[in-house]
Every structure is written in structure tokens, then in C-alpha cells.
Enzyme design. Structure first.
Site, mmCIF file in Angstrom:
data_model
loop_
_atom_site.group_PDB
_atom_site.id
_atom_site.type_symbol
_atom_site.label_atom_id
_atom_site.label_comp_id
_atom_site.label_asym_id
_atom_site.label_seq_id
_atom_site.Cartn_x
_atom_site.Cartn_y
_atom_site.Cartn_z
ATOM 1 C CG LEU A 56 35.328 41.834 38.621
ATOM 2 C CD1 LEU A 56 34.998 41.461 37.158
ATOM 3 C CD2 LEU A 56 36.263 40.583 39.331
ATOM 4 C CG ASP A 57 41.339 43.587 42.693
ATOM 5 O OD1 ASP A 57 40.639 44.852 43.043
ATOM 6 O OD2 ASP A 57 42.099 43.018 43.129
#
Length: 201
Positions: A34-35
Site C-alpha cells: 500500500l502506498d
């Protein structure tokens, strides 16, 4: 297996590092990056559970994001600097049908060009790390499948809530610039000012 609700500002590796300290083991991994700006479900494998992460990483995910129309940024997300602004009239003049039609063109089997600041590795190094080091990164388009992409609530001025159900390997952020740069949808948009992965698999 451990399911973590990742907070904004943390990288997936930050979560893994914290889990290693708390659980007193080095054998911790995650099932899909996930960013840092994104929140939501991050699946961790601990000990023998790391062997199962391959199966989790290839599952479809569901994302919820807000697209802001009329802006484009250097990083294809809300953290970059603004590089283009559309005249306000082009945003206000967009009707719901035009928005739905533009989203429909990004649904199904499509070719997606990942953001240059994604976590994809280029010659062994993350793309975002190369960009931050001043290098120019261009990633090739790759086939992905978006099962669902729709407006989940009435758009407020310049913003659109959009849940998405993409396949493995899809990066949600580039859907936003693709949406706005399409000739059928007038303004260039900024990528999501918020993004979350509420479910996994």
C-alpha cells in the site's frame, strides 16, 4: 496471519518492521504493498504464515478513493506538487453522464501505465526511490482488469468518491489521471486526495 489497518504516512515496510519488533521475529512479510498515503487492509504473514502470502498477493482488492478534478500533480497523487490546473468552468460544466462514461472506459481489461512514483522495482530499485533521487523513470503499460469503478456518492464541487475493484497488479492512483486526460472527460484531474483499501480478497 495478521490483518493490519495501515494508517496514512506509513509504508508497508514500516508496518512489517514494527511487527518484527513487537512479535520478536524477523520472519514477517506482507501480502501486497500500500502506498504511504493510503490507509486500509494490509495482510501480514508471520513465521510459517509467510508461505501463504503468495496466495494473498494475487487476490483481487477493493479500493475506495476520492478523485479531485481540475488538477494534475507531479506524483499522480495528492502528495505531489501541482503541475497543471484546468479552468474552473471545465470542471463545473461536467455532467454525471460524462463522468460515468469516462469511468466506464477505465473498466474491464485495460492497459495501465503505472505512476513513476510507484513501488514497482526498476533494475532492483523502487521507482519512487529513483524519482526522489532525481532520476527520470518511465514505466511500461501493463494489462490489468478493473472489475468495478463507479461513483459511490453524489459528487461535491470538484471531487468524486470512487470505489474500485481491480485485479492483482493494478495500481489505483493512475486511474485518476487516466480518467481526466481522456479526451472524453474535459479537465485534467488530480489523483486521489484520499485512498483506502477497505477489503482484500
Amino acid at each position: 496471519m495478521l490483518v493490519v489497518d495501515k494508517p496514512a504516512g506509513w509504508t508497508s515496510h514500516d508496518v512489517v518492521a514494527r511487527a518484527r519488533r513487537v512479535l520478536s521475529t524477523r520472519k514477517v512479510g506482507h501480502g501486497g504493498t500500500l502506498d504511504p498515503m493510503a490507509t486500509g487492509v494490509l495482510v501480514l504473514g508471520v513465521g510459517r504464515g509467510t508461505r501463504l502470502l503468495t496466495y494473498f498477493s494475487h487476490l483481487d482488492k477493493v479500493y475506495s478513493a476520492t478523485i479531485r478534478l481540475g488538477l494534475a500533480t507531479s506524483t499522480d497523487d495528492a502528495e505531489g506538487s501541482v503541475i497543471e490546473v484546468a479552468p474552473p468552468g471545465r470542471v463545473v460544466g461536467l455532467g454525471r453522464q460524462a463522468l460515468d462514461d469516462a469511468l466506464a472506459q477505465l473498466t474491464g481489461e485495460i492497459l495501465q501505465v503505472p505512476s513513476s512514483v510507484s513501488a514497482i522495482k526498476v533494475n532492483g530499485r523502487r521507482a519512487y526511490a529513483r524519482v526522489r533521487a532525481g532520476q527520470s523513470v518511465e514505466l511500461a503499460a501493463r494489462p490489468v482488469t478493473v472489475h468495478r469503478l463507479e461513483i459511490s456518492a453524489s459528487p461535491s464541487f470538484g471531487t468524486i468518491p470512487t470505489p474500485a475493484s481491480p485485479s492483482f497488479g493494478t495500481i489505483p492512483t493512475p486511474a485518476s489521471p487516466s480518467f481526466g486526460m481522456n479526451p472524453e472527460s474535459e479537465p485534467p484531474p488530480a489523483p486521489p486526495p484520499s485512498a483506502a483499501r477497505p477489503s482484500f480478497g
